[in-house]
Design a protein around this motif. Structure first.
Motif, PDB file in Angstrom:
ATOM      1  N   LYS A 107      -8.682  -5.621  15.285  1.00  0.00           N
ATOM      2  CA  LYS A 107      -7.704  -5.407  14.225  1.00  0.00           C
ATOM      3  C   LYS A 107      -7.363  -3.922  14.253  1.00  0.00           C
ATOM      4  N   TYR A 153      -4.682  -0.902  12.985  1.00  0.00           N
ATOM      5  CA  TYR A 153      -3.592  -0.534  12.066  1.00  0.00           C
ATOM      6  C   TYR A 153      -2.521   0.234  12.824  1.00  0.00           C
ATOM      7  N   SER A 211       0.829  -1.198   0.000  1.00  0.00           N
ATOM      8  CA  SER A 211       0.000   0.000   0.000  1.00  0.00           C
ATOM      9  C   SER A 211       0.874   1.264   0.000  1.00  0.00           C
ATOM     10  N   GLN A 262       0.721  -7.882  10.675  1.00  0.00           N
ATOM     11  CA  GLN A 262       0.435  -8.478   9.376  1.00  0.00           C
ATOM     12  C   GLN A 262       0.145  -7.314   8.430  1.00  0.00           C
ATOM     13  N   TYR A 263      -0.044  -7.621   7.155  1.00  0.00           N
ATOM     14  CA  TYR A 263      -0.184  -6.538   6.182  1.00  0.00           C
ATOM     15  C   TYR A 263      -1.353  -6.794   5.250  1.00  0.00           C
ATOM     16  N   ASP A 264      -2.093  -5.743   4.935  1.00  0.00           N
ATOM     17  CA  ASP A 264      -3.075  -5.814   3.852  1.00  0.00           C
ATOM     18  C   ASP A 264      -3.004  -4.515   3.056  1.00  0.00           C
ATOM     19  N   MET A 265      -3.959  -4.289   2.173  1.00  0.00           N
ATOM     20  CA  MET A 265      -3.894  -3.122   1.276  1.00  0.00           C
ATOM     21  C   MET A 265      -3.916  -1.789   2.028  1.00  0.00           C
TER      22      MET A 265
END
Ligand SMILES: [Zn+2]
Length: 439
Positions: free
Chosen positions: A391, A393, A15, A415-418
Motif C-alpha cells: 500500500k 500513498y 484528508s 483509493q482513498y483513506d484518511m
C-alpha cells in the motif's frame, strides 16, 4: 485487437492537504494479501477419496483452493510404502517373552506393531501411541505387552503382507493429484502411513517424515514439500522437533513469536488475541452446526488479524467424522460470499505471506516525480516467493498510477483513506526496485 480501457472513478478526498503531503511515498505491506481483513485456509486430513471426488469439484467451481494433508503410502503408484525399519520382527517378538515393555524398548516395539505381518495389530500401535502422547507411558507399555502376548499365542491371522490395515481400495493416484495441484490446491505431508510419531523410534520417525517428503518431491516438486501435519494433531515435543527439521511449516504448531495459536480444543475468543496474527484452528465434525461454522467466517472477516484454519476430515460417508456434501457446499458458498473481506488461500501460502511480510524491510525513495519501492528479505527464495500486497500513498492529483517492476508495467486506480490517496499492488520480494509514477 481488444483494448481494455481503465477508468478510475473520482472520490471525494477528506484528508487535509498537509497530511497528504506527509504521507506521499509512505509504503506498508498489508497484513493480508489484497489488503483483506482476514485469511481462511481450508485443510483436509487423510486424503480420503470423497475429498477429491465430491468436495474438490465444488471448490473448483467457486475458485477456492484447499490444502490436502495426504498419507503418501496410501496413494497408488507410490515408491515408499509403510515399513518398519529395524531388527527382524521375529527377534523382537521373541524378546517380548522375557523382557516387559519399558522405556528402553517401547519405541522399537511400538514402531514394529503395525508391521508384524498379521491382521489387527496396527490398532495396538494407535492405542499405545494415544496413551503415550497423552503422557501415560505406563498404560502404553501395557498395551504393547498385551499385543505381543497375543502375537506369541497366535491370536492374529497372517495378513500376507508386512503392513497391516492400510489397504484402501478407493484411492486417488498421483496423476489425479498433479491435476488438482495445477488447479491451485496445495498437497502436503501427513506422513507415509498415519502413525503416532511420538511413539516411534528415531529411525522410523525419520522414515515417515523423510520418505513422505521424498515421495511428494519426486511426484509434485519442491513447492509441495513446505507444509505438513503430524497425525492426530500431536503437540509432542520430540516428534515436532524432528518434523521441523524436514518441513518448514507444521499445522500442529508454529514457532513464530508474532503468531498466537488457538488450536482446535481451545475455546478462547480469537478477538481477544493481542499478537500481530492469530491462527484460529477450528475442526468441523458431524456435531458442528452450519451456523457455528458460518460464525467462524463472520468473526474472521470483521477483525484484522485472524487466520481461520479449518480442519476437515471425511466427506460424504467416507473418512473420520464425514461431513455431508450439501452442508459443505452451502458453507463454501457462504465463505465465497464474504470474499471481499477474506483472503481464501492454502495453508502454505498464508504461512509464506506472514513470514515474508514479517521478515521484509521496505525501502522507499523519491526520484523527482517517481516513488521507488524495494522489498528485501533474506528468506530462502526457493520456498518464499509469493507476492506481497503493498500500500503506497501517492499525490492526490494522480488519478491513474503506473507501477513498473522490471519491464512489467501496470496501471492502477488510487483509493482513498484518511491519510490520503493510495494504491494497492503486488510485488514479489527481492526482485529489485519498483517505480511508482503518475500515468
Ligand atoms: Zn489424520
Amino acid at each position: 485487437m481488444n483494448r481494455t480501457v481503465l477508468i478510475c472513478a473520482g472520490v471525494f478526498v477528506l484528508s487535509s492537504c498537509a497530511a497528504q503531503q506527509r504521507s506521499v511515498g509512505k509504503t506498508e505491506i498489508t497484513k493480508w494479501q489484497f489488503g483483506k481483513r482476514g485469511a481462511v485456509s481450508i485443510t483436509y486430513d487423510d486424503g480420503t477419496i470423497n475429498q477429491f471426488r465430491k468436495a474438490l469439484p465444488i471448490m473448483n467451481n467457486l475458485r477456492i483452493p484447499a490444502t490436502f494433508f495426504i498419507n503418501t503410502g496410501q496413494i497408488s503408484g507410490s515408491q515408499y510404502m509403510g515399513a518398519f525399519i529395524g531388527r527382524p520382527v521375529k527377534t523382537i517378538i521373541e524378546e517380548t517373552a522375557t523382557i516387559p515393555t519399558n522405556t528402553d524398548n517401547f519405541f522399537e516395539r511400538s514402531s514394529a506393531a503395525g508391521f508384524l505381518g498379521l491382521n489387527g495389530t496396527l490398532e495396538y500401535h494407535i492405542k499405545a501411541g494415544e496413551q503415550f502422547d497423552e503422557g501415560s507411558p505406563e498404560k502404553a507399555y501395557k498395551i504393547i505387552d498385551e499385543l505381543f502376548e497375543k502375537v506369541r499365542l497366535g491370536y492374529f491371522t497372517s495378513s500376507g503382507s508386512a503392513e497391516d490395515g492400510l489397504h484402501e481400495t478407493d484411492v486417488t493416484t498421483w496423476d489425479e493429484i498433479r491435476i488438482y495441484a495445477a488447479q491451485g490446491h496445495e498437497f502436503a505431508s501427513h506422513m507415509v502411513t498415519h502413525p503416532y510419531l511420538a511413539a516411534l523410534d528415531e529411525v522410523n520417525i525419520l522414515y515417515e517424515l523423510e520418505k513422505s517428503r521424498e515421495e511428494i518431491f519426486n511426484q509434485l516438486g519442491l513447492k509441495y514439500t513446505f507444509s505438513a501435519e503430524v497425525p492426530f494433531g500431536t503437540e509432542n515435543e520430540r516428534a515436532l522437533e524432528y518434523a521441523y527439521k524436514v518441513y518448514p511449516a507444521l499445522r500442529n504448531r508454529m514457532p513464530e513469536l508474532y503468531l498466537e495459536e488457538l488450536n482446535r480444543g481451545n475455546s478462547e475468543n480469537p478477538r481477544s488475541a493481542e499478537m500481530e496474527y492469530v491462527q484460529w484452528q477450528r475442526g468441523a465434525t458431524t456435531k458442528t452446526s452450519l451456523s457455528l461454522m458460518k460464525s467462524w467466517i463472520d468473526t474472521t472477516s470483521v477483525n484484522d488479524n485472524i487466520w481461520l484454519v479449518l480442519v476437515l476430515h471425511g466427506v460424504d460417508g467416507i473418512g473420520w467424522e464425514a461431513l455431508d456434501i450439501n452442508l459443505l457446499e452451502e458453507y463454501f458458498r457462504y465463505m465465497k460470499s464474504k470474499e471481499n473481506n477474506l483472503w481464501i488461500a492454502t495453508f502454505g501460502d498464508v504461512t509464506r505471506y506472514m513470514r515474508e511480510r514479517m521478515n521484509s524491510i521496505i525501502k522507499t525513495g523519491r526520484k523527482g516525480r517517481k516513488i521507488t519501492v524495494n522489498i528485501i528479505n533474506t528468506l530462502d527464495p526457493t520456498m518464499y516467493s509469493i507476492p506481497l500486497t503493498l500500500k503506497t500513498y501517492v499525490p492526490s492529483k494522480w488519478k491513474k498510477v503506473q507501477v513498473k517492476e522490471g519491464s512489467e508495467k501496470r496501471i492502477i486506480c488510487p483509493q482513498y483513506d484518511m491519510m490520503g490517496s493510495y494504491i494497492l499492488y503486488q510485488i514479489i520480494p527481492n526482485t529489485g526496485e519498483t517505480e511508482v509514477t503518475r500515468k
